[in-house]
Design a protein around this motif. Structure first.
Motif, PDB file in Angstrom:
ATOM      1  N   LEU A  85       0.872  -1.190   0.000  1.00  0.00           N
ATOM      2  CA  LEU A  85       0.000   0.000   0.000  1.00  0.00           C
ATOM      3  C   LEU A  85       0.904   1.234   0.000  1.00  0.00           C
ATOM      4  O   LEU A  85       1.669   1.435   0.954  1.00  0.00           O
ATOM      5  N   ILE A  86       0.869   1.993  -1.080  1.00  0.00           N
ATOM      6  CA  ILE A  86       1.804   3.120  -1.226  1.00  0.00           C
ATOM      7  C   ILE A  86       1.049   4.449  -1.240  1.00  0.00           C
ATOM      8  O   ILE A  86       0.263   4.703  -2.169  1.00  0.00           O
ATOM      9  N   PRO A  87       1.231   5.298  -0.218  1.00  0.00           N
ATOM     10  CA  PRO A  87       0.616   6.622  -0.239  1.00  0.00           C
ATOM     11  C   PRO A  87       1.277   7.438  -1.352  1.00  0.00           C
ATOM     12  O   PRO A  87       2.507   7.434  -1.470  1.00  0.00           O
ATOM     13  N   GLU A 108       8.042  -4.275  -7.642  1.00  0.00           N
ATOM     14  CA  GLU A 108       7.894  -5.160  -8.817  1.00  0.00           C
ATOM     15  C   GLU A 108       9.054  -6.142  -8.840  1.00  0.00           C
ATOM     16  O   GLU A 108       8.901  -7.318  -9.100  1.00  0.00           O
ATOM     17  N   MET A 109      10.263  -5.638  -8.505  1.00  0.00           N
ATOM     18  CA  MET A 109      11.434  -6.521  -8.466  1.00  0.00           C
ATOM     19  C   MET A 109      11.218  -7.630  -7.432  1.00  0.00           C
ATOM     20  O   MET A 109      11.598  -8.779  -7.653  1.00  0.00           O
ATOM     21  N   LYS A 110      10.580  -7.293  -6.328  1.00  0.00           N
ATOM     22  CA  LYS A 110      10.405  -8.261  -5.239  1.00  0.00           C
ATOM     23  C   LYS A 110       9.174  -9.145  -5.453  1.00  0.00           C
ATOM     24  O   LYS A 110       8.839  -9.973  -4.614  1.00  0.00           O
ATOM     25  N   GLY A 111       8.468  -8.922  -6.548  1.00  0.00           N
ATOM     26  CA  GLY A 111       7.428  -9.867  -6.922  1.00  0.00           C
ATOM     27  C   GLY A 111       6.093  -9.691  -6.246  1.00  0.00           C
ATOM     28  O   GLY A 111       5.228 -10.561  -6.336  1.00  0.00           O
ATOM     29  N   VAL A 112       5.893  -8.576  -5.527  1.00  0.00           N
ATOM     30  CA  VAL A 112       4.625  -8.390  -4.804  1.00  0.00           C
ATOM     31  C   VAL A 112       3.464  -8.406  -5.807  1.00  0.00           C
ATOM     32  O   VAL A 112       3.456  -7.638  -6.761  1.00  0.00           O
ATOM     33  N   PRO A 113       2.496  -9.304  -5.611  1.00  0.00           N
ATOM     34  CA  PRO A 113       1.452  -9.518  -6.620  1.00  0.00           C
ATOM     35  C   PRO A 113       0.563  -8.303  -6.887  1.00  0.00           C
ATOM     36  O   PRO A 113       0.075  -8.134  -7.998  1.00  0.00           O
ATOM     37  N   LEU A 114       0.355  -7.459  -5.872  1.00  0.00           N
ATOM     38  CA  LEU A 114      -0.605  -6.364  -6.056  1.00  0.00           C
ATOM     39  C   LEU A 114      -0.072  -5.068  -5.442  1.00  0.00           C
ATOM     40  O   LEU A 114       0.349  -5.051  -4.279  1.00  0.00           O
ATOM     41  N   ARG A 115      -0.074  -3.998  -6.254  1.00  0.00           N
ATOM     42  CA  ARG A 115       0.311  -2.679  -5.712  1.00  0.00           C
ATOM     43  C   ARG A 115      -0.952  -1.856  -5.518  1.00  0.00           C
ATOM     44  O   ARG A 115      -1.802  -1.811  -6.407  1.00  0.00           O
ATOM     45  N   LEU A 116      -1.086  -1.238  -4.374  1.00  0.00           N
ATOM     46  CA  LEU A 116      -2.229  -0.364  -4.096  1.00  0.00           C
ATOM     47  C   LEU A 116      -1.689   1.042  -3.880  1.00  0.00           C
ATOM     48  O   LEU A 116      -0.792   1.245  -3.068  1.00  0.00           O
ATOM     49  N   GLU A 117      -2.201   1.994  -4.663  1.00  0.00           N
ATOM     50  CA  GLU A 117      -1.801   3.407  -4.513  1.00  0.00           C
ATOM     51  C   GLU A 117      -2.976   4.174  -3.912  1.00  0.00           C
ATOM     52  O   GLU A 117      -4.129   3.928  -4.283  1.00  0.00           O
ATOM     53  N   GLU A 126      -6.083   2.968   8.031  1.00  0.00           N
ATOM     54  CA  GLU A 126      -7.407   2.300   8.077  1.00  0.00           C
ATOM     55  C   GLU A 126      -7.496   1.260   6.953  1.00  0.00           C
ATOM     56  O   GLU A 126      -7.956   0.147   7.155  1.00  0.00           O
ATOM     57  N   LEU A 127      -6.982   1.636   5.789  1.00  0.00           N
ATOM     58  CA  LEU A 127      -7.038   0.707   4.643  1.00  0.00           C
ATOM     59  C   LEU A 127      -6.255  -0.557   4.975  1.00  0.00           C
ATOM     60  O   LEU A 127      -6.687  -1.671   4.729  1.00  0.00           O
ATOM     61  N   ARG A 128      -5.080  -0.372   5.596  1.00  0.00           N
ATOM     62  CA  ARG A 128      -4.271  -1.547   5.954  1.00  0.00           C
ATOM     63  C   ARG A 128      -5.039  -2.412   6.951  1.00  0.00           C
ATOM     64  O   ARG A 128      -5.096  -3.634   6.807  1.00  0.00           O
ATOM     65  N   ALA A 129      -5.672  -1.764   7.923  1.00  0.00           N
ATOM     66  CA  ALA A 129      -6.426  -2.512   8.949  1.00  0.00           C
ATOM     67  C   ALA A 129      -7.541  -3.320   8.276  1.00  0.00           C
ATOM     68  O   ALA A 129      -7.718  -4.507   8.566  1.00  0.00           O
TER      69      ALA A 129
END
Ligand SMILES: O=C1CCCN[C@@H]1CCCn1cnc2cc(F)c(Cl)cc2c1=O
Ligand SMILES: [Mg+2]
Length: 509
Positions: A295-297, A348-357, A318-321
């Motif tokens: 989760l990236i602000p 992306e290099m570390k393979g995290v399946p989903l990025r949330l902005e 809150e989103l993380r919770a």
């Protein structure tokens, strides 16, 4: 630069060696070649596999054990005929301190010789059967060939199960149950499709009776690879180690027990990396990803008022919770001093399946912007639906990775009845299914006559590797069609014998 420099398509081996380091899966153990350090991201995958597999073998009645890691040359003597081929791989301890050991001891390369003298002691009556132990450990095999992280190391983590049964049928049933669990590790956790089958005489475990295997396929070079084997040992080891029970039907008679041994190693992680990852780095199937969503602000600029910024970061918390409550393994990347673009490339290099902005614009629209690692697709999710849509999206990614790989394997598994098409098919990155007599000598010849100098792979330093002939990968349990006994000939043009089955052949690891 945090991105990849080698490309998967043009220099697969260099790409792989660069990726496993930059994705922080392993570190080279520089002190001694052929050894690697497994870092948390890799250990998470291994521990997920371990939990999944343990839960299922416990239900089968397998118990966990731990045996010493050294074996004496005396106990090795008992299995000397099939061990001699392996002798060069044995690592020996000959000294303690400055004193030579009376009797040198070998580091276990596998634990039959360590365990089976105690099986002989513990297994007396048929009521002790089925006897089933498994251990999770590491083994050492001093490989002479070039080593590669996960795929071929001098020490690797695995589990080794060793069981004993009253009859051949009971043993055979378990061999296949375990093989199906191995296929489950591959297909359900790692999103790697595998063909289940039996090894030919040439490829089976020499000390055993027959070997079953899960064979995977690597599209980038068209090679087959195995990462898990389940062996029926017959009575070979119970004769060597005198493991017998009273015959329940004939007083005073003894029966040598029927044994199995089965192993799955960290090689399966290497298969997963090679199959799914790309030129941006690692691609992790969500079920084995330590971090499933990051989760990236975004849009936090200097001109934002402090109270606005605090309010925004509270929303992020809150989103993380919400996501943690939905059992999503989520982390916030609020590192100062890194641009969003840098962070995107890093995850992306570390393979995290989903990025949330999540930025002020997202907040105003009550949405979260997402980006899938497998397809790069970007979209938005209403905050109110986050707790249901993110888990669903992760499952969608898991399924997509598997289905893409399955389609690719199926389309590169070509059934041939014309020998002249075999080498071209291999050069076209296929594995082949051909009618085969199953004779070891014929298989040796097939390996010889399918060497071709048309295609080369590059080694880790970009050196040209000689292209190899094809080996048998397995006799698939799922045969494409019945071989007409006494009619269909073995496809090897030099061979006069009739075919016994359709056998999958390919260049392999
Ligand atoms: O593959 C498995 C599953 C788990 C338990 N073991 C079997 C057979 C292992 C073969 N094998 C494999 N490699 C070996 C290397 C060695 F140096 C020696 Cl001495 C023996 C062997 C050897 O027997
Ligand atoms: Mg070996």
């Amino acid at each position: 630069v945090i991105g990849m420099t080698a490309s998967k398509e043009t220099n697969f081996s260099q790409w792989y060696h660069e990726l496993v380091i930059k994705a922080e899966l392993v570190e080279y153990y520089n002190e001694i070649s052929g050894f690697y350090i497994l870092r948390p991201a890799a250990m998470h995958i291994w521990n997920t596999i371990r939990g999944w597999f343990n839960e299922r073998i416990e239900k089968m009645g397998v118990e966990e054990t731990s045996f010493p890691m050294f074996l004496s040359s005396k106990s090795l003597e008992k299995e000397k005929e099939h061990v001699e081929g392996f002798a060069p791989e044995l690592a020996w301890v000959t000294k303690a301190g400055d004193k030579d050991l009376e009797v040198p001891v070998a580091v276990r390369p596998t634990s039959e010789a360590v365990m089976y003298p105690y099986y002989a002691k513990w297994i007396r009556s048929h009521r002790d059967l089925p006897f089933r132990l498994n251990q999770w450990n590491s083994v050492v095999r001093w490989e002479a060939k070039q080593t590669t992280p996960f795929l071929r190391a001098r020490e690797f983590l695995w589990q080794e199960g060793h069981t004993a049964h009253l009859t051949e049928e009971l043993a055979a049933k378990e061999v296949l149950e375990i093989l199906e669990l191995y296929a489950g590790v591959y297909e359900q956790l790692l999103a790697v499709p595998v063909v289940r089958g039996k090894k030919t005489e040439n490829e089976k475990f020499a000390g055993g009776y027959w070997t079953s295997t899960c064979e995977a396929y690597i599209p980038t070079n068209g090679r087959g690879i195995q990462g898990a084997t389940s062996h029926a040992l017959g009575q070979n080891f119970s004769r060597m180690f005198d493991i017998t029970v009273e015959d329940p039907h004939k007083k005073g008679e003894k029966i040598n027990v029927w044994q199995n041994s089965w192993g799955l190693s960290t090689r399966v992680i290497g298969v997963m990396v090679m199959l799914h990852s790309d030129d941006k780095g690692l691609v992790l199937p969500p079920r084995v990803a330590k971090i499933q969503a990051v989760l990236i602000p975004v849009g936090i600029t200097a001109k934002m008022k402090p109270e606005e910024r605090t309010a925004h970061m509270d929303r992020v918390d809150e989103l993380r919770a919400d996501l943690k409550k939905a059992n999503v393994r989520v982390e916030i990347d609020d590192r100062e001093g890194y641009t969003p673009g840098y962070k995107f490339a890093d995850w992306e290099m570390k393979g995290v399946p989903l990025r949330l902005e999540f930025g002020p614009k997202d907040a105003a629209a009550s949405v979260v912007t997402y980006s899938r690692r497998d397809t790069g697709f970007k979209g938005t999710i209403p905050i109110a639906e986050l707790a249901t849509q993110v888990p669903a999206l992760l499952e969608e990614i898991q399924k997509n990775l598997y289905e893409k790989a399955d389609a690719s394997f199926r389309s590169h598994r070509v059934q041939l009845t014309d020998w002249s098409r075999v080498v071209p098919a291999l050069n076209d990155r296929n594995v082949v299914l051909i009618p085969f007599c199953e004779e070891p000598k014929c298989e040796d010849r097939i390996k010889e006559i399918t060497k071709s100098d048309e295609v080369h792979e590059l080694g880790p330093d970009g050196q040209k590797l000689p292209s190899m002939g094809m080996k048998s990968l397995c006799i698939p349990f799922e045969q494409p069609e019945a071989i007409v006994k006494g009619e269909t000939k073995c496809l090897n043009p030099e061979c006069e014998a009739f075919a016994k089955s359709w056998v999958m052949f390919g260049r392999s690891y």
